[in-house]
Design an enzyme around this catalytic site. Structure first.
Site: not given
Length: 342
Positions: A270-272, A274
């Site tokens: 959930v890249h963004d 983080t």
């Protein structure tokens, strides 16, 4: 005597906590003055809900949008949707750059769907777009800010901030830190073998930001591919019983499939989101100061972030590169914050 002993222990714990906070440079009850620059995108929407649910720690001044995962009109609508789902219509949304500084625009509809958010039905939000451009908003706000007071979270291509810096290099005076979701080193890329999408989409913009001298933190694929969903983690979000939990559960259940299949992962990143977790609870993450370069030359390494992890070149360390993260701690924090929303 027992009551005295218990009171002394509580006082001692408080003293130790205060000492720890002072040593790490973090003040109890401190608030991050924040602008989020974003290109929603499924994981961006999760990040925005995460941030907007954390008002006691993150003072979100505005959302600024950029073309990236999909066209600017769609990223802007999706940012307004996230604002609506969070019940935070007072936060202004400014539309920014419709394309990169130099290169031909690219999009990630194969991952995020044609509307930029898969797994849910999109609609036109009620609250309107703020008047004026994101670039002018950044210039005006950062010029007027107290010295080194505003943090910027860049969740997409860095075009808006680059354009603002090109037009008004003095705005660096208002920037406390720029926290970027982007880049890759140990992990390899997700759009080419060496390049991550946000850097590949506008490497020249990232070079402008890197060359500005602002304090930079990168959360690359190296860490986001270690902070993965699981059935249990997604079920906990979906079982919150509110609209935010349902929206995030539906989005992630669809969004993570492509990465799980492509990389053979047991869950999806959930890249963004983080970036928001890093701002809220930096102790969940670890990394080191490094020298980083960006390859903007046409060719197979276009958009690559070149990280001198072992300091072989002995050059100035210009980026804090986050390399590891506590996955369970991240999902516990995300779930706790989403539970606050309707």
């Amino acid at each position: 005597m027992v009551g005295y002993a218990q009171g002394f222990k509580r006082w001692l714990r408080s003293l130790l906590l205060l000492s720890l906070l002072t040593a790490t440079g973090t003040q109890a009850g401190g608030e991050v003055d924040l602008i989020i620059d974003t290109d929603p995108g499924a994981d961006d929407v999760v990040a925005l809900l995460f941030a907007l649910a954390s008002a006691e720690q993150l003072h979100v001044r505005a959302l600024t949008t950029v073309a990236g995962n999909v066209r600017l009109d769609k990223t802007t609508r999706n940012a307004r949707l996230a604002r609506e789902w969070a019940g935070r219509d007072e936060v202004p949304v400014y539309a920014g750059a419709p394309g990169p500084l130099l290169r031909t625009p690219i999009y990630a509809e194969n991952i995020h769907g044609k509307e930029g958010i898969s797994g849910v039905t999109v609609h036109e939000p009620e609250a309107p777009l703020a008047q004026g451009s994101a670039i002018n908003y950044l210039i005006d706000t950062l010029r007027a800010a107290k010295p080194h007071s505003i943090t910027l979270a860049l969740l997409g291509p860095q075009t808006n901030l680059a354009l603002a810096l090109i037009q008004a290099p003095d705005i660096t005076q208002g920037i406390k830190e720029v926290v970027v979701m982007g880049g890759a080193h140990f992990n390899g890329g997700n759009i080419t073998p060496v390049a991550e999408f946000n850097l590949f989409a506008d490497p020249q913009a990232a070079e402008v930001v890197l060359g500005s001298g602002v304090k930079l933190t990168y959360l690359p694929l190296d860490v986001t591919h270690k902070v993965l969903t699981s059935d249990a983690r997604l079920e906990k979000i979906a079982s919150l019983g509110n609209n935010a939990g349902k929206v995030v559960g539906d989005i992630l259940n669809d969004y993570v499939k492509a990465d799980m299949e492509h990389y053979g992962l047991p869950g999806g990143p959930v890249h963004d989101a983080t970036v928001i977790a890093y701002l809220l609870k930096p102790e969940l993450f670890s990394g080191r100061k490094v020298n980083m370069l960006i390859d903007s030359r046409e060719g197979p390494t276009f958009g690559q972030t070149i990280v001198d992890w072992h300091d072989g070149l002995k050059r100035e360390k210009n980026v804090f590169w986050v390399e590891n993260g506590d996955a369970q701690g991240f999902f516990d924090l995300l779930t706790e914050r989403l539970a606050r929303l309707k």
